[in-house]
Design an enzyme around this catalytic site. Structure first.
Site, short mmCIF file in Angstrom:
data_model
loop_
_atom_site.label_atom_id
_atom_site.label_comp_id
_atom_site.label_asym_id
_atom_site.label_seq_id
_atom_site.Cartn_x
_atom_site.Cartn_y
_atom_site.Cartn_z
N PHE A 152 42.95 7.68 72.68
CA PHE A 152 42.94 8.99 73.35
C PHE A 152 43.45 8.84 74.79
O PHE A 152 44.49 8.24 75.00
CB PHE A 152 41.56 9.65 73.23
CG PHE A 152 41.28 10.19 71.85
CD1 PHE A 152 42.16 11.08 71.25
CD2 PHE A 152 40.14 9.82 71.13
CE1 PHE A 152 41.93 11.58 69.95
CE2 PHE A 152 39.89 10.32 69.85
CZ PHE A 152 40.78 11.20 69.26
N SER A 153 42.71 9.34 75.76
CA SER A 153 43.30 9.42 77.12
C SER A 153 43.36 8.09 77.87
O SER A 153 43.88 8.06 79.00
CB SER A 153 42.54 10.45 77.95
OG SER A 153 42.73 11.72 77.39
#
Lengths: 436, 436
Positions: A152-153
């Protein structure tokens, strides 16, 4: 139009489902163990055990606990090639005492152990490097050393670092307006923002990233990049490029930090424009192939071939730790200066704490956000890459420690479990710094 | 129903389009060079330069010349993990004389050179190993050493070899009926076929694999495994598992060789049943992680998580050469016995030439098909893995030579250009055997 809106809402609900049903307590870590639940097991898997992209199951807890380790099996990805050379060494010096390291969660009475913390946050895998050696390594559920997991981020920190390398080389001017590199964005909300503001997420744009709000823009963005299935009749943007053009200005640039993934997609676009290559190809050349990665990376791509720089990286735990160790060592790893030392110093310095404070993160007092990294400004100089549902790289220079973690917490926002994760990281650092 | 049939036809036409329009000469190798044509170049690529899965562009020549090197960016894939260890050495000893090696194409007058042959077959990449050293390595178009390319049915030879390993270990009985391992197939055309018959493709089943026939079963199969986009209203099988159950018997088993990809999918299913793992996971454990591969492999998967064992492998050229070299060396490579020597000997021995002759391959007189390998029975004992559009591993034991080749010929069937490829391979072998 009704179809589209319903779909956008449903797409958002997929992303936000755990929070949308916050009244119902989600299954516990043990109850939701993906190996126990047997997702996609059997040949063929029984219908009720299938995790599908077309019904959004890949983002529905507890299926996420399988899906986060297999997202590339559900969506297209591009390769981030490792170099053809040897794998860099991560020697093992396992310490059995870390499981019982004790800490007090923020705002709670009573203590927890490191081992309990891993389980409590729905940890999938965690590795601790101390002075470059693996002192702790643990996999749960369907994870194993050669199984990639979505970061993800944490992806953002990779591309933020890559952008800083290009800035250090003079290929990108951080004070230039974004529109110098991407003229198409001139009429968007990003038009008069500088590269620096985009990198530090101090842009004033109309983009809401509240994962608990069914009307947030992150849902439309997810549709555009193909992270959720497009409904029949969908006529909206089908790539990050097209989506970014639709983002309007809101407020002023440079007045405060607001976490918005759209900024990172602009970074990816700028990298592509200044190099003439796609951002993940540059990532392979400049970082992945330089650090002696064990495995190729895999990044989600949209239908225009653009990598999902804000959150699409899938990789193995050890390779994520290698990147963290590269950062910890001032950019020098695997016998070469992969990232200029000045870049690391710049990131560690952080950005304006007052700007950051405006975002109101309860668990991150005194922190700042610089070049897509979260900087604690604590006594150890710790800084982090953070991804929803518990993905993390935690770098503690004072303790000479790097922690890489994958998780599949039912909650998206890390703030929901920072009260456990952050003191757990710090307690392990303290233990590693103590004389034995 | 009309919608479905139209879609199936259109799906097949995608696969067969070059041949369906055989009257029009396709663009030449130079005219169709994917780097020159600029597919997917630019950020964003202009609409007319995009290669999309949803309109089937990934299978339309000349877009194929980009797509075959980027299929994983258009479709979901599972990782075939390399081991965490060192990359096995492929030392270079390049020979500049090979480009001018001359041969006479089958059934033609006049000669061609090795270099011309590569261009003429729309070659994307080719590597020649002699005594384990790279004597020739060439990339064209969008290919490069770390870029994976689809191997199509070369994939079959990997899984055929894997099945033979399990047979050698007693985990699969080659004389057992398929239904012993997959009871669900008892009522299908495969019900009373033996594993041996499936491996050697001597089953009598109703499955046509004529890539020039718009009504062939290969189109329905491609839909089921997700290799072509499913049309609106499609209600047919959505996995190889479901599709295989629909295949009826036609004729008798064991009476002759007929090339049918469905057989390989049955092999993949049997491997999954006897190991309790998916076939590509076993591939990682038993082969990919053992040979010191440079990169992870990526295999197309369907919505039930099944790998496309008949044709879904994407990999780099050097890694494909490493597998060929493993076969050439009697299964011993990278300091270990990866494949039992008995398995290699069994494959090299081949199967019944009379059975094979019934299939009527003009360019392959005296050949046979054994365990998903094509065996020439020539004086050099050469045998091959072959995939549509020109993918190949050519192993020449007498010349101590392995050739790995990727191509994107507008024709699917290798028979259409064997007249050039086969004498070219043999001429290089002869040159390498000659005293210098």
């Amino acid at each position: 139009m009704r179809t589209v809106l319903t779909a956008i809402t449903s797409g958002l609900l997929l992303l936000a489902s755990p929070s949308a049903h916050a009244q119902q307590a989600p299954a516990s870590p043990a109850e939701s163990d993906p190996a126990t639940l047997g997702w996609m097991e059997g040949s063929p898997p029984p219908p009720e055990k299938r995790v599908l992209f077309r019904d959004g199951g890949h983002l529905q807890f507890p299926k996420t606990r399988w899906a986060f380790a297999h997202l590339r099996e559900l969506m297209p990805t591009a390769v981030i090639a490792r170099g053809g050379e040897r794998v860099s060494a991560l020697p093992k010096a396992l310490r059995t005492d870390l499981d019982s390291v004790t800490f007090t969660p923020l705002g709670r009475s009573g203590t927890m152990t490191w081992s309990q913390a891993f389980e409590d946050v729905y940890g999938d895998a965690v590795l601790v490097l101390h002075k470059g050696r693996i002192v702790y390594e643990r996999y749960s559920g369907v994870m194993k050393p050669d199984q990639p997991h979505i970061a993800f981020s944490v992806t953002k920190s990779y591309f933020g670092t890559l952008a800083e390398i290009l800035i250090a080389e003079g290929k990108i001017d951080e004070q230039a307006p974004v529109s110098r590199y991407v003229p198409e964005l001139a009429s968007s909300g990003f038009g008069d923002a500088t590269v620096r503001q985009v990198l530090d997420m101090t842009t004033g744009i109309a983009f809401s990233e509240d994962y608990t709000d069914p009307n947030a823009d992150i849902a439309r963005f997810s549709l555009a990049v193909g992270a959720v299935p497009a409904p029949r009749g969908y006529t909206g943007p089908l790539s990050a490029y097209d989506y970014l053009l639709t983002i309007a200005k809101k407020g002023s640039h440079g007045e405060g930090f607001t976490y918005r993934s759209a900024n990172t997609e602009v970074i990816g676009w700028i990298i592509a424009r200044v190099t003439g290559k796609r951002a993940h190809e540059v990532m392979s050349e400049r970082i992945w192939s330089q650090i002696g990665a064990e495995h190729d990376g895999a990044i989600l791509v949209d239908s225009a071939g653009a990598p999902f720089t804000a959150g699409g990286l899938n990789l193995t735990l050890r390779d994520m730790a290698r990147f963290g160790e590269t950062m910890r060592l001032g950019g020098r790893f695997n016998g070469r200066q992969v990232v200029p030392a000045s870049v690391i110093a710049k990131i560690r310095e952080g950005a304006g704490k007052a700007d950051f404070a405006k975002a109101g993160y309860r668990t991150l007092p005194g922190w700042s956000y610089k070049s897509q990294w979260w900087v604690s400004h604590n006594a150890h100089g710790a800084y982090m890459a953070r991804g929803i549902h518990g993905q993390a790289i935690y770098i503690d220079p004072a303790a000479e420690m790097v922690i890489a973690r994958f998780a599949s917490n039912p909650q998206a926002s890390n703030v929901r479990f920072d009260d456990i994760s952050l003191p757990a990281y710090h307690a392990v650092a303290e233990r590693l710094m103590a004389k034995r």
